[in-house]
Design a protein around this motif. Structure first.
Motif, PDB file in Angstrom:
ATOM      1  N   GLY A 240       0.792  -1.226   0.000  1.00  0.00           N
ATOM      2  CA  GLY A 240       0.000   0.000   0.000  1.00  0.00           C
ATOM      3  C   GLY A 240       0.822   1.273   0.000  1.00  0.00           C
ATOM      4  O   GLY A 240       0.323   2.337   0.381  1.00  0.00           O
TER       5      GLY A 240
ATOM      6  N   TRP B 172       1.760   6.390   2.408  1.00  0.00           N
ATOM      7  CA  TRP B 172       0.856   5.264   2.194  1.00  0.00           C
ATOM      8  C   TRP B 172      -0.402   5.713   1.470  1.00  0.00           C
ATOM      9  O   TRP B 172      -0.877   6.830   1.653  1.00  0.00           O
ATOM     10  CB  TRP B 172       0.477   4.637   3.532  1.00  0.00           C
ATOM     11  CG  TRP B 172       1.687   4.172   4.277  1.00  0.00           C
ATOM     12  CD1 TRP B 172       2.413   4.887   5.184  1.00  0.00           C
ATOM     13  CD2 TRP B 172       2.337   2.916   4.144  1.00  0.00           C
ATOM     14  NE1 TRP B 172       3.478   4.135   5.623  1.00  0.00           N
ATOM     15  CE2 TRP B 172       3.457   2.920   5.010  1.00  0.00           C
ATOM     16  CE3 TRP B 172       2.094   1.778   3.381  1.00  0.00           C
ATOM     17  CZ2 TRP B 172       4.314   1.843   5.138  1.00  0.00           C
ATOM     18  CZ3 TRP B 172       2.942   0.697   3.513  1.00  0.00           C
ATOM     19  CH2 TRP B 172       4.042   0.738   4.378  1.00  0.00           C
ATOM     20  N   ARG B 173      -0.966   4.808   0.669  1.00  0.00           N
ATOM     21  CA  ARG B 173      -2.294   5.030   0.098  1.00  0.00           C
ATOM     22  C   ARG B 173      -3.304   4.964   1.242  1.00  0.00           C
ATOM     23  O   ARG B 173      -3.070   4.310   2.253  1.00  0.00           O
ATOM     24  CB  ARG B 173      -2.634   3.938  -0.920  1.00  0.00           C
ATOM     25  CG  ARG B 173      -1.751   3.890  -2.130  1.00  0.00           C
ATOM     26  CD  ARG B 173      -2.296   2.889  -3.172  1.00  0.00           C
ATOM     27  NE  ARG B 173      -2.905   1.716  -2.605  1.00  0.00           N
ATOM     28  CZ  ARG B 173      -2.393   0.477  -2.666  1.00  0.00           C
ATOM     29  NH1 ARG B 173      -1.245   0.258  -3.272  1.00  0.00           N
ATOM     30  NH2 ARG B 173      -3.033  -0.543  -2.137  1.00  0.00           N
TER      31      ARG B 173
ATOM     32  N   ALA C  14      -4.274   1.391   2.187  1.00  0.00           N
ATOM     33  CA  ALA C  14      -3.104   0.510   2.351  1.00  0.00           C
ATOM     34  C   ALA C  14      -3.417  -0.635   3.313  1.00  0.00           C
ATOM     35  O   ALA C  14      -3.734  -0.409   4.472  1.00  0.00           O
ATOM     36  CB  ALA C  14      -1.916   1.305   2.869  1.00  0.00           C
TER      37      ALA C  14
END
Length: 146
Positions: free
Chosen positions: A31, A137-138, A141
């Motif tokens: 992620g 991070w997304r 994630a």
């Protein structure tokens, strides 16, 4: 969250995209933000290309020689280390080539893309290039550090 892997690769051009794809897949699965993943994969490609080109015994182009790539995603940081089996860097620190140059710019690119870079030698093993980058991070994630 902590992930690490290590590859022992032959000094062949085909090994560079293999290492890059493994890193990108690991970071995508964990992620990591795609922009951070791209920067790290480009820096890894440059370090691997240097090991392939310069990392053999006495600088010979020997494809049976190997190099090692190790990646650690630990908490909020990723550290990558590329170690070859060549003669290492000369005693005088290598002069970095500007990013705009057509060749010889790999170490400079790595320094531009990473947050912290170490360049040196391991006695009896060859050159070592290691670099770190703080991870983003997304939102979705799955393995984001907490």
């Amino acid at each position: 969250m902590s992930i690490w892997w290590s590859l022992h690769l032959r000094r062949e051009a085909a090994s560079v995209p293999l290492a890059r794809r493994l890193l990108l897949g690991t970071m995508e699965t964990a992620g990591v933000d795609p922009d951070v993943s791209y920067d790290l994969s480009l820096a890894l490609s440059e370090a691997c290309a240097n090991a392939v080109e310069h990392g053999g015994e006495s600088g010979r182009q020997d494809s049976t020689a190997a190099y090692r790539v190790t990646a650690y995603l630990d908490g909020e940081k990723c550290r990558i280390e590329v170690t070859d089996s060549g003669p290492g860097f000369p005693p005088v620190r290598p002069r970095l080539t500007p990013v705009e140059a057509e060749s010889g710019r790999g170490l400079c690119l790595i320094q531009e893309l990473a947050d912290h870079v170490q360049i040196g030698n391991k006695p009896g093993r060859g050159a070592v290039v290691s670099f770190d980058k703080i991870l983003k991070w997304r939102e979705d994630a799955p393995l984001m550090a907490v």
